[in-house]
Design an enzyme around this catalytic site. Structure first.
Site, PDB file in Angstrom:
ATOM      1  N   GLY A   1     -14.097 -20.704  -4.269  1.00 49.78           N
ATOM      2  CA  GLY A   1     -13.657 -20.320  -2.930  1.00 49.78           C
ATOM      3  C   GLY A   1     -14.667 -19.401  -2.267  1.00 49.78           C
ATOM      4  O   GLY A   1     -15.428 -18.696  -2.950  1.00 49.78           O
TER       5      GLY A   1
ATOM      6  N   ASN B 184     -11.757  -1.729   5.602  1.00 53.31           N
ATOM      7  CA  ASN B 184     -10.364  -1.628   5.125  1.00 53.31           C
ATOM      8  C   ASN B 184      -9.906  -0.180   5.017  1.00 53.31           C
ATOM      9  O   ASN B 184      -8.744   0.079   4.704  1.00 53.31           O
ATOM     10  CB  ASN B 184     -10.162  -2.361   3.788  1.00 53.31           C
ATOM     11  CG  ASN B 184     -10.652  -1.560   2.605  1.00 53.31           C
ATOM     12  OD1 ASN B 184     -11.549  -0.721   2.741  1.00 53.31           O
ATOM     13  ND2 ASN B 184     -10.085  -1.790   1.446  1.00 53.31           N
TER      14      ASN B 184
ATOM     15  N   ASP C 122     -12.903  -2.730  -0.974  1.00 54.70           N
ATOM     16  CA  ASP C 122     -12.520  -3.908  -1.766  1.00 54.70           C
ATOM     17  C   ASP C 122     -13.535  -4.215  -2.871  1.00 54.70           C
ATOM     18  O   ASP C 122     -13.156  -4.632  -3.960  1.00 54.70           O
ATOM     19  CB  ASP C 122     -12.371  -5.147  -0.865  1.00 54.70           C
ATOM     20  CG  ASP C 122     -11.119  -5.092   0.004  1.00 54.70           C
ATOM     21  OD1 ASP C 122     -10.146  -4.430  -0.395  1.00 54.70           O
ATOM     22  OD2 ASP C 122     -11.125  -5.706   1.081  1.00 54.70           O
TER      23      ASP C 122
ATOM     24  N   GLY D  60     -13.857 -17.608   1.067  1.00 52.24           N
ATOM     25  CA  GLY D  60     -13.164 -17.170   2.276  1.00 52.24           C
ATOM     26  C   GLY D  60     -13.393 -15.684   2.529  1.00 52.24           C
ATOM     27  O   GLY D  60     -14.399 -15.105   2.098  1.00 52.24           O
TER      28      GLY D  60
ATOM     29  N   SER E 166       0.805  -1.225   0.000  1.00 53.58           N
ATOM     30  CA  SER E 166       0.000   0.000   0.000  1.00 53.58           C
ATOM     31  C   SER E 166       0.840   1.278   0.000  1.00 53.58           C
ATOM     32  O   SER E 166       0.512   2.221  -0.746  1.00 53.58           O
ATOM     33  CB  SER E 166      -0.971   0.006   1.182  1.00 53.58           C
ATOM     34  OG  SER E 166      -1.939  -0.992   0.975  1.00 53.58           O
TER      35      SER E 166
ATOM     36  N   LYS F 288      -9.205  -6.025  10.399  1.00 50.70           N
ATOM     37  CA  LYS F 288     -10.333  -5.564   9.573  1.00 50.70           C
ATOM     38  C   LYS F 288     -11.709  -5.673  10.246  1.00 50.70           C
ATOM     39  O   LYS F 288     -12.596  -4.871   9.969  1.00 50.70           O
ATOM     40  CB  LYS F 288     -10.353  -6.326   8.245  1.00 50.70           C
ATOM     41  CG  LYS F 288      -9.291  -5.869   7.260  1.00 50.70           C
ATOM     42  CD  LYS F 288      -9.395  -6.687   5.978  1.00 50.70           C
ATOM     43  CE  LYS F 288      -8.941  -5.885   4.793  1.00 50.70           C
ATOM     44  NZ  LYS F 288      -9.280  -6.512   3.523  1.00 50.70           N
TER      45      LYS F 288
ATOM     46  N   THR G  22      -5.559  -3.579   7.541  1.00 48.71           N
ATOM     47  CA  THR G  22      -5.373  -4.907   6.965  1.00 48.71           C
ATOM     48  C   THR G  22      -5.284  -5.952   8.076  1.00 48.71           C
ATOM     49  O   THR G  22      -5.489  -5.642   9.263  1.00 48.71           O
ATOM     50  CB  THR G  22      -4.183  -4.922   5.964  1.00 48.71           C
ATOM     51  OG1 THR G  22      -4.194  -6.173   5.282  1.00 48.71           O
ATOM     52  CG2 THR G  22      -2.845  -4.719   6.644  1.00 48.71           C
TER      53      THR G  22
HETATM   54  P1  NAP Z   1      -9.061 -17.398   2.795  1.00 49.67           P
HETATM   55  O1  NAP Z   1      -9.950 -16.618   3.715  1.00 49.67           O
HETATM   56  O2  NAP Z   1      -8.044 -18.309   3.325  1.00 49.67           O
HETATM   57  O3  NAP Z   1     -10.078 -18.189   1.814  1.00 49.67           O
HETATM   58  C1  NAP Z   1      -9.680 -18.936   0.815  1.00 49.67           C
HETATM   59  C2  NAP Z   1     -10.819 -19.760   0.190  1.00 49.67           C
HETATM   60  O4  NAP Z   1     -10.116 -20.631  -0.657  1.00 49.67           O
HETATM   61  C3  NAP Z   1     -11.635 -20.623   1.143  1.00 49.67           C
HETATM   62  O5  NAP Z   1     -12.884 -20.914   0.577  1.00 49.67           O
HETATM   63  C4  NAP Z   1     -10.793 -21.899   1.203  1.00 49.67           C
HETATM   64  O6  NAP Z   1     -11.529 -23.082   1.426  1.00 49.67           O
HETATM   65  C5  NAP Z   1     -10.277 -21.978  -0.206  1.00 49.67           C
HETATM   66  N1  NAP Z   1      -8.971 -22.668  -0.214  1.00 49.67           N
HETATM   67  C6  NAP Z   1      -7.840 -22.274   0.405  1.00 49.67           C
HETATM   68  N2  NAP Z   1      -6.862 -23.155   0.172  1.00 49.67           N
HETATM   69  C7  NAP Z   1      -7.411 -24.138  -0.587  1.00 49.67           C
HETATM   70  C8  NAP Z   1      -6.920 -25.353  -1.142  1.00 49.67           C
HETATM   71  N3  NAP Z   1      -5.654 -25.726  -0.962  1.00 49.67           N
HETATM   72  N4  NAP Z   1      -7.754 -26.105  -1.868  1.00 49.67           N
HETATM   73  C9  NAP Z   1      -9.021 -25.720  -2.048  1.00 49.67           C
HETATM   74  N5  NAP Z   1      -9.573 -24.581  -1.547  1.00 49.67           N
HETATM   75  C10 NAP Z   1      -8.762 -23.810  -0.823  1.00 49.67           C
HETATM   76  O7  NAP Z   1      -8.246 -16.428   1.855  1.00 49.67           O
HETATM   77  P2  NAP Z   1      -8.668 -14.955   1.415  1.00 49.67           P
HETATM   78  O8  NAP Z   1      -8.263 -13.987   2.453  1.00 49.67           O
HETATM   79  O9  NAP Z   1     -10.088 -14.995   1.012  1.00 49.67           O
HETATM   80  O10 NAP Z   1      -7.701 -14.680   0.170  1.00 49.67           O
HETATM   81  C11 NAP Z   1      -7.789 -15.445  -1.000  1.00 49.67           C
HETATM   82  C12 NAP Z   1      -6.896 -14.876  -2.078  1.00 49.67           C
HETATM   83  O11 NAP Z   1      -7.347 -13.595  -2.471  1.00 49.67           O
HETATM   84  C13 NAP Z   1      -5.422 -14.697  -1.679  1.00 49.67           C
HETATM   85  O12 NAP Z   1      -4.620 -15.181  -2.730  1.00 49.67           O
HETATM   86  C14 NAP Z   1      -5.271 -13.200  -1.562  1.00 49.67           C
HETATM   87  O13 NAP Z   1      -3.958 -12.756  -1.888  1.00 49.67           O
HETATM   88  C15 NAP Z   1      -6.249 -12.714  -2.605  1.00 49.67           C
HETATM   89  N6  NAP Z   1      -6.721 -11.340  -2.350  1.00 49.67           N
HETATM   90  C16 NAP Z   1      -6.567 -10.411  -3.322  1.00 49.67           C
HETATM   91  C17 NAP Z   1      -7.016  -9.135  -3.108  1.00 49.67           C
HETATM   92  C18 NAP Z   1      -6.825  -8.079  -4.173  1.00 49.67           C
HETATM   93  O14 NAP Z   1      -7.003  -6.900  -3.870  1.00 49.67           O
HETATM   94  N7  NAP Z   1      -6.512  -8.428  -5.384  1.00 49.67           N
HETATM   95  C19 NAP Z   1      -7.651  -8.797  -1.905  1.00 49.67           C
HETATM   96  C20 NAP Z   1      -7.813  -9.780  -0.935  1.00 49.67           C
HETATM   97  C21 NAP Z   1      -7.344 -11.060  -1.165  1.00 49.67           C
HETATM   98  P3  NAP Z   1     -11.734 -23.701   2.898  1.00 49.67           P
HETATM   99  O15 NAP Z   1     -12.675 -22.764   3.566  1.00 49.67           O
HETATM  100  O16 NAP Z   1     -12.296 -25.050   2.617  1.00 49.67           O
HETATM  101  O17 NAP Z   1     -10.370 -23.728   3.532  1.00 49.67           O
END
Ligand code: NAP
Length: 283
Positions: free
Chosen positions: A130, A91, A106, A132, A21, A70, A66
């Site tokens: 996904g 955020n 976001d 999450g 950031s 959050k 962050t």
């Molecule tokens: P998270 O809360 O850990 O959620 C991830 C999701 O993916 C959950 O549904 C999880 O399933 C699933 N998952 C994780 N590992 C897995 C695996 N090995 N196999 C299958 N499913 C899997 O993560 P998050 O915070 O949402 O972030 C996700 C991604 O978004 C990250 O790569 C992050 O860098 C990116 N992101 C980008 C931005 C942007 O501005 N571009 C902003 C925020 C996040 P379960 O619940 O079954 O574990």
């Protein structure tokens, strides 16, 4: 040049040294020629309330929030806007002369990349892989844009059901196992397919969510919110199957631009922010 009149901005998190950031915000601040300075502010979880009181006492104009703050910051603020309340996370904080207002930019960041490409969401079906933390802003952006249905394709449907239920009073959000027969039909009907899992993110760049590309609607736009690497295996496969692709850089830059706009009133240059982000990632 930083002077006695420069207004302060920052990002609070723990750890925070990895945050991109400061790079993207200071690039936009320099381009706009406005008198602000943005820094990374390490705040340990148990010091959050003290830190918020301190930033307010120091007349910070605002700050990003962050991991891990959050959600925890929400009760410390005077006002929470509707997007942040529904997403369940803040955020961005704006300090209006001591009144602390919480926002979530976001979903603006996520939707901005679609709006820019004139991708229509209204009355269309969107599929997320996904469910999450990051998926919450994506779901809300799509529901607000009038999506006919948002399907959460996941490995663990029972876990995603409660998330879908939270959004059910605003729009149709359903859950499907991503390896089921039913999911093939969902893919055939979707206008947008989004990866919100971390599968494929650096350093595990070979990972990819399971998608049978022969089943995906050929005109579907494919979006990965991961921003490192710039092209994940998921996006490469989508590109090779002829889909329009979008990576997570614009979402990251876009959420930052929306925050900067709230603090300063200026219209930030998102492309400069994206360029600064890409340079920082490459170096
Ligand atoms: P998270 O809360 O850990 O959620 C991830 C999701 O993916 C959950 O549904 C999880 O399933 C699933 N998952 C994780 N590992 C897995 C695996 N090995 N196999 C299958 N499913 C899997 O993560 P998050 O915070 O949402 O972030 C996700 C991604 O978004 C990250 O790569 C992050 O860098 C990116 N992101 C980008 C931005 C942007 O501005 N571009 C902003 C925020 C996040 P379960 O619940 O079954 O574990």
């Amino acid at each position: 040049m930083i002077t006695g009149k420069t207004q302060n901005l920052g990002v609070i998190g723990w750890p925070i040294a990895h945050s991109l950031s400061p790079v993207l915000q200071n690039a936009a601040i320099a381009k706009a020629g406005i008198d602000y300075n943005y820094t990374a502010l390490p705040v340990e979880p148990e010091k959050l309330a003290e830190a918020v009181a301190g930033l307010k006492a120091l007349h910070y104009r605002g700050w990003n929030v962050t991991i891990p703050h959050k959600t925890a910051i929400m009760p410390l603020l005077d006002e929470i806007d509707e997007d942040a309340r529904i997403i369940g996370a803040v955020n961005t904080v704006v300090n209006d002369e001591g009144r602390l207002r919480g926002f979530n930019t976001d979903c603006l960041g996520f939707m901005g990349a679609l709006v820019k490409r004139q991708v229509t969401i209204k009355d269309e079906k969107a599929v997320l892989l996904g469910a999450g933390g990051a998926a919450r802003a994506v779901i809300w952006g799509l529901v607000k844009a009038g999506a006919k249905e948002v399907v959460l394709g996941v490995r663990n449907p029972a876990k995603a059901e409660s998330l879908a239920a939270e959004f059910s009073s605003y729009g149709r959000v359903t859950v499907c196992h991503w390896e089921s027969e039913e999911f093939s039909q969902v893919l055939a009907d979707c206008a947008l397919l989004v990866n919100t899992t971390p599968l494929g993110m650096t350093p595990k760049v070979d990972a990819c969510p399971p998608v049978d590309w022969s089943k995906v609607n050929p005109s579907a736009v494919v979006y990965d919110i991961i921003y490192t690497p710039a092209e994940t295996v998921f996006l490469r496969q989508a590109r090779e199957h002829g889909h329009m692709i979008i990576n997570g850089e614009e979402m990251l830059a876009g959420q930052g631009a929306a925050a900067l706009q709230k603090w300063t009133g200026c219209e930030p240059d998102i492309e400069i922010m994206q360029e600064a982000l890409r340079n920082a990632l490459e170096n």
